[in-house]
Scaffold this motif. Structure first.
Motif, PDB file in Angstrom:
ATOM      1  N   PHE A  51       0.850  -1.208   0.000  1.00 47.39           N
ATOM      2  CA  PHE A  51       0.000   0.000   0.000  1.00 47.39           C
ATOM      3  C   PHE A  51       0.871   1.239   0.000  1.00 47.39           C
ATOM      4  O   PHE A  51       2.075   1.177   0.276  1.00 47.39           O
ATOM      5  CB  PHE A  51      -0.905   0.049   1.235  1.00 47.39           C
ATOM      6  CG  PHE A  51      -0.187  -0.321   2.500  1.00 47.39           C
ATOM      7  CD1 PHE A  51       0.656   0.589   3.120  1.00 47.39           C
ATOM      8  CD2 PHE A  51      -0.337  -1.590   3.048  1.00 47.39           C
ATOM      9  CE1 PHE A  51       1.336   0.249   4.282  1.00 47.39           C
ATOM     10  CE2 PHE A  51       0.348  -1.939   4.203  1.00 47.39           C
ATOM     11  CZ  PHE A  51       1.183  -1.021   4.826  1.00 47.39           C
ATOM     12  N   GLN A  52       0.241   2.370  -0.342  1.00 47.09           N
ATOM     13  CA  GLN A  52       0.897   3.668  -0.118  1.00 47.09           C
ATOM     14  C   GLN A  52       0.008   4.485   0.811  1.00 47.09           C
ATOM     15  O   GLN A  52       0.260   4.582   1.999  1.00 47.09           O
ATOM     16  CB  GLN A  52       1.132   4.382  -1.445  1.00 47.09           C
ATOM     17  CG  GLN A  52       2.283   3.756  -2.202  1.00 47.09           C
ATOM     18  CD  GLN A  52       2.590   4.495  -3.474  1.00 47.09           C
ATOM     19  OE1 GLN A  52       2.437   5.698  -3.578  1.00 47.09           O
ATOM     20  NE2 GLN A  52       3.018   3.753  -4.483  1.00 47.09           N
ATOM     21  N   CYS A  53      -1.140   5.013   0.295  1.00 43.90           N
ATOM     22  CA  CYS A  53      -1.993   5.811   1.174  1.00 43.90           C
ATOM     23  C   CYS A  53      -2.791   4.929   2.134  1.00 43.90           C
ATOM     24  O   CYS A  53      -3.217   5.370   3.194  1.00 43.90           O
ATOM     25  CB  CYS A  53      -2.947   6.675   0.356  1.00 43.90           C
ATOM     26  SG  CYS A  53      -4.325   5.755  -0.378  1.00 43.90           S
ATOM     27  N   GLY A  54      -3.040   3.675   1.740  1.00 46.43           N
ATOM     28  CA  GLY A  54      -3.735   2.743   2.620  1.00 46.43           C
ATOM     29  C   GLY A  54      -5.248   2.750   2.513  1.00 46.43           C
ATOM     30  O   GLY A  54      -5.918   1.961   3.191  1.00 46.43           O
ATOM     31  N   TYR A  55      -5.804   3.585   1.653  1.00 45.95           N
ATOM     32  CA  TYR A  55      -7.270   3.685   1.616  1.00 45.95           C
ATOM     33  C   TYR A  55      -7.927   2.401   1.102  1.00 45.95           C
ATOM     34  O   TYR A  55      -8.950   1.968   1.598  1.00 45.95           O
ATOM     35  CB  TYR A  55      -7.705   4.872   0.735  1.00 45.95           C
ATOM     36  CG  TYR A  55      -9.145   5.243   0.970  1.00 45.95           C
ATOM     37  CD1 TYR A  55      -9.509   6.040   2.059  1.00 45.95           C
ATOM     38  CD2 TYR A  55     -10.158   4.776   0.133  1.00 45.95           C
ATOM     39  CE1 TYR A  55     -10.831   6.362   2.302  1.00 45.95           C
ATOM     40  CE2 TYR A  55     -11.479   5.093   0.370  1.00 45.95           C
ATOM     41  CZ  TYR A  55     -11.806   5.889   1.450  1.00 45.95           C
ATOM     42  OH  TYR A  55     -13.116   6.198   1.688  1.00 45.95           O
ATOM     43  N   CYS A  56      -7.299   1.776   0.130  1.00 43.35           N
ATOM     44  CA  CYS A  56      -7.892   0.558  -0.443  1.00 43.35           C
ATOM     45  C   CYS A  56      -7.566  -0.676   0.382  1.00 43.35           C
ATOM     46  O   CYS A  56      -8.101  -1.752   0.130  1.00 43.35           O
ATOM     47  CB  CYS A  56      -7.379   0.340  -1.873  1.00 43.35           C
ATOM     48  SG  CYS A  56      -5.629  -0.144  -1.918  1.00 43.35           S
ATOM     49  N   THR A  57      -6.628  -0.521   1.355  1.00 41.08           N
ATOM     50  CA  THR A  57      -6.023  -1.681   2.012  1.00 41.08           C
ATOM     51  C   THR A  57      -7.005  -2.582   2.769  1.00 41.08           C
ATOM     52  O   THR A  57      -6.930  -3.806   2.629  1.00 41.08           O
ATOM     53  CB  THR A  57      -4.858  -1.219   2.917  1.00 41.08           C
ATOM     54  OG1 THR A  57      -4.053  -0.305   2.172  1.00 41.08           O
ATOM     55  CG2 THR A  57      -4.007  -2.390   3.351  1.00 41.08           C
ATOM     56  N   CYS A  88      -6.491  -0.078  -6.731  1.00 39.78           N
ATOM     57  CA  CYS A  88      -5.594   0.682  -5.864  1.00 39.78           C
ATOM     58  C   CYS A  88      -5.167   1.921  -6.622  1.00 39.78           C
ATOM     59  O   CYS A  88      -4.422   1.838  -7.587  1.00 39.78           O
ATOM     60  CB  CYS A  88      -4.369  -0.144  -5.477  1.00 39.78           C
ATOM     61  SG  CYS A  88      -3.152   0.795  -4.536  1.00 39.78           S
ATOM     62  N   ARG A  89      -5.650   3.062  -6.172  1.00 33.63           N
ATOM     63  CA  ARG A  89      -5.352   4.316  -6.856  1.00 33.63           C
ATOM     64  C   ARG A  89      -3.860   4.631  -6.806  1.00 33.63           C
ATOM     65  O   ARG A  89      -3.321   5.300  -7.652  1.00 33.63           O
ATOM     66  CB  ARG A  89      -6.182   5.432  -6.189  1.00 33.63           C
ATOM     67  CG  ARG A  89      -6.456   6.633  -7.041  1.00 33.63           C
ATOM     68  CD  ARG A  89      -7.253   6.268  -8.264  1.00 33.63           C
ATOM     69  NE  ARG A  89      -6.843   7.053  -9.403  1.00 33.63           N
ATOM     70  CZ  ARG A  89      -7.350   8.237  -9.745  1.00 33.63           C
ATOM     71  NH1 ARG A  89      -8.311   8.762  -9.059  1.00 33.63           N
ATOM     72  NH2 ARG A  89      -6.893   8.892 -10.797  1.00 33.63           N
ATOM     73  N   CYS A  90      -3.171   4.138  -5.749  1.00 29.25           N
ATOM     74  CA  CYS A  90      -1.727   4.363  -5.648  1.00 29.25           C
ATOM     75  C   CYS A  90      -0.942   3.332  -6.461  1.00 29.25           C
ATOM     76  O   CYS A  90       0.278   3.386  -6.501  1.00 29.25           O
ATOM     77  CB  CYS A  90      -1.273   4.286  -4.200  1.00 29.25           C
ATOM     78  SG  CYS A  90      -2.113   5.429  -3.104  1.00 29.25           S
TER      79      CYS A  90
HETATM   80  S1  FES Z   1      -2.776   2.260  -1.243  1.00 29.41           S
HETATM   81 FE1  FES Z   1      -3.664   4.132  -1.921  1.00 29.41          FE
HETATM   82  S2  FES Z   1      -5.366   3.360  -3.021  1.00 29.41           S
HETATM   83 FE2  FES Z   1      -4.290   1.564  -2.630  1.00 29.41          FE
END
Ligand code: FES
Ligand SMILES: Cc1cc2nc3c(=O)[nH]c(=O)nc-3n(C[C@H](O)[C@H](O)[C@H](O)COP(=O)(O)OP(=O)(O)OC[C@H]3O[C@@H](n4cnc5c(N)ncnc54)[C@H](O)[C@@H]3O)c2cc1C
Ligand code: SF4
Ligand code: FES
Lengths: 161, 314
Positions: free
Chosen positions: A99-105, A137-139
């Protein structure tokens, strides 16, 4: 008319009074129970951020009418860790930077747990990618996500043996 | 989303003739309600009805309307007798959606025409006589067959294409009795002013039946072309099956998806195939999840992707 919704959420039985039948399972989890781990991305079944297990099967909570799932057993990302011990899939996501931002995690992790339980992808990266295709995953942390799922599959196989 | 009354049907009799929209998995209906395209005043939840069985039926199968797309794709009889049906299912939507999506809901899902999905755009399919915004607009996913000046939308289902190819029949219960309609004719084509509904008020799909595939079980495929490898609707697709005896095709089935308001049976092409020599060595069958891609037969040209469910090059 107020209707009572009975759900077992992460092992705890809950009776929820619903005065509006429009609530989705996602809304109930986030706004009535306060379990905000499950995310709302698109709210239209397209991104997978809201993935939870309903009676053990992964589904999009944003397209699940809460009342239609009266009596169901729900597992969310909050129900995975045992105290400070992370679920092997959670640990693998951290190990592999899934993950990066973690929103989809949370959705990715719930989907991965179901994918491993379905047992059809095995250790084939292409099948893992196909089996995780409902989680965007947007990131674009896809490489790490695939590695994490493969690693967790190995760990969980080892634990079961 | 408009406010509605929620009711749960405990018996089929309670659902048949009920005034309201049928709620199955909800993956299409709730989506359309969220954007204001569907505005039912009442939902009739049929998820508790005993419509989840897959039964043997004269060499074929009878599939309950509430059987999920995921369960149907994994059924060993579907894999053995109707591998193209399993392939079509697995090429559609995502694993999460397939767990929720039902057989009846998949058949009844609405078009993905983007003007249909925008309540502000005139659309004859939503409001007969209001006009068609797609004509003269962006039409890259629209029909090339069976359209009219009133509507050029396509039916988006993958499952229905494979069902139509193998002569599936939709079983319907209504207030005045039951009726059976071949899958290939179930979705009405547009007329001069709009698109007639597939079901009359109060009708419920109870089952879909598939007849014995005979010798076609071994040689059947579903192929889907789309913009990305996975999780996208078909631009075009095809379900095909042949029965080969003594090196020649003795029966053929071909249905096209993404080209019309219904899965399109290509009867003339089927007839032209009869008597032709078998084109290549038999493909190993059946596929499993996600479709075990058979090795490319030596007689077929190599391509980077000749099977959409997998990106493998062989
Ligand atoms: S970690 Fe940012 S959307 Fe998947
Ligand atoms: C992001 C996304 C991607 C998708 N991609 C694909 C794809 O690639 N290929 C594909 O084929 N599909 C795809 N779908 C569509 C999906 O397959 C359908 O939403 C699903 O099959 C509908 O089934 P359901 O049980 O959820 O139906 P519901 O949403 O509950 O119902 C859909 C409609 O059918 C009616 N209905 C349901 N059951 C019955 C019955 N027994 N009798 C009479 N009427 C009934 C309802 O009233 C409603 O009008 C996609 C959907 C989404 C959200
Ligand atoms: S093609 Fe059909 S569904 Fe699309 S805008 Fe025209 S009438 Fe509506
Ligand atoms: S929020 Fe449910 S799929 Fe995007």
């Amino acid at each position: 008319m107020t209707q009572t919704l009975n759900l077992t959420i992460n092992g705890t039985a809950r009776a929820i009074a619903l005065d509006d039948p429009r609530a989705t399972l996602l809304d109930v989890l986030r706004e009535r129970i306060g379990l905000t781990g499950t995310k709302k991305g698109c709210d239209r079944g397209q991104c997978g951020a809201c993935t939870v297990l309903i009676d053990g099967r992964r589904m999009n909570a944003c397209l699940a009418l809460a009342l239609s799932h009266d009596g169901a057993s729900i597992t969310t990302v909050e129900g995975l860790a045992q105290g400070c011990d992370l679920h092997p899939v959670q640990a693998a996501f951290i190990r592999h930077d899934g993950f990066q931002c973690g929103y989809c995690t949370p959705g990715q992790i719930m989907s991965a747990i179901a994918l491993i339980a379905e047992g059809e992808a095995g250790l084939d990266p292409e099948r893992v990618r196909e089996g995780m295709s409902g989680n965007l995953c947007r990131c674009a942390a896809y490489a790490g996500i695939t590695e994490a799922v493969l690693d967790a599959t190995r760990t969980m196989k080892g634990n079961a043996a | 989303m408009n406010l509605f009354e929620y009711t749960r049907a405990d018996t089929l009799e309670a659902a048949v003739g009920a005034d309201g929209a049928i709620l199955a998995g909800g993956t299409n209906l709730l989506d359309l309600m969220k954007i204001g395209v569907a505005t039912p005043s009442r939902l009739v939840d049929i998820t508790r009805l005993p419509l989840r069985g897959i039964k043997d039926h004269d060499g074929g199968l009878r599939i309950g309307a509430m059987v999920s797309n995921a369960d149907l794709a994994r059924d060993p009889r579907i894999l053995a007798r109707f591998p193209a049906v399993a392939e079509a299912l697995l090429s559609g939507a995502s694993p999460q959606l397939r767990n929720a999506a039902s057989t009846g809901g998949n058949v009844m899902q609405a078009t993905r025409c983007s003007y249909f999905q925008d309540p502000l755009s005139p659309c004859n399919r939503r409001v007969a006589g209001s006009g068609c915004s797609a004509i003269g607009g962006v039409t890259r996913n629209h029909a090339v067959l069976g359209w009219s000046d009133a509507c050029i939308a396509t039916h988006p289902s993958d499952l229905c294409v494979a069902l139509a190819a193998f002569d599936a029949v939709v079983e319907i219960a209504g207030p005045t009795g039951t009726r059976s309609v071949p899958m290939a004719e179930f979705h009405p084509l547009p007329d001069a002013v709009g698109v007639p509904p597939a079901l009359a008020a109060g009708e419920v799909i109870t089952d879909v039946t598939l007849p014995d595939p005979g010798g076609m079980a071994r040689h059947a495929r579903y192929v889907k072309l789309r913009e990305r490898t996975s999780y996208a609707f078909a631009i075009v697709s095809a379900a095909a099956g042949v029965h080969v005896a003594d090196g020649r095709i003795v029966a053929a089935r071909l249905a096209l998806g993404g080209v019309a308001a219904r899965p399109w049976r290509a009867h003339a092409a089927e007839a032209a195939l009869i008597g032709q020599p078998r084109p290549w060595t038999p493909l190993p069958m059946p596929p499993r999840w996600p479709c075990r891609v058979p090795r490319r037969p030596a007689t077929m040209p190599p391509r980077s992707c000749w099977h959409s469910a997998s990106r493998c090059v062989r």
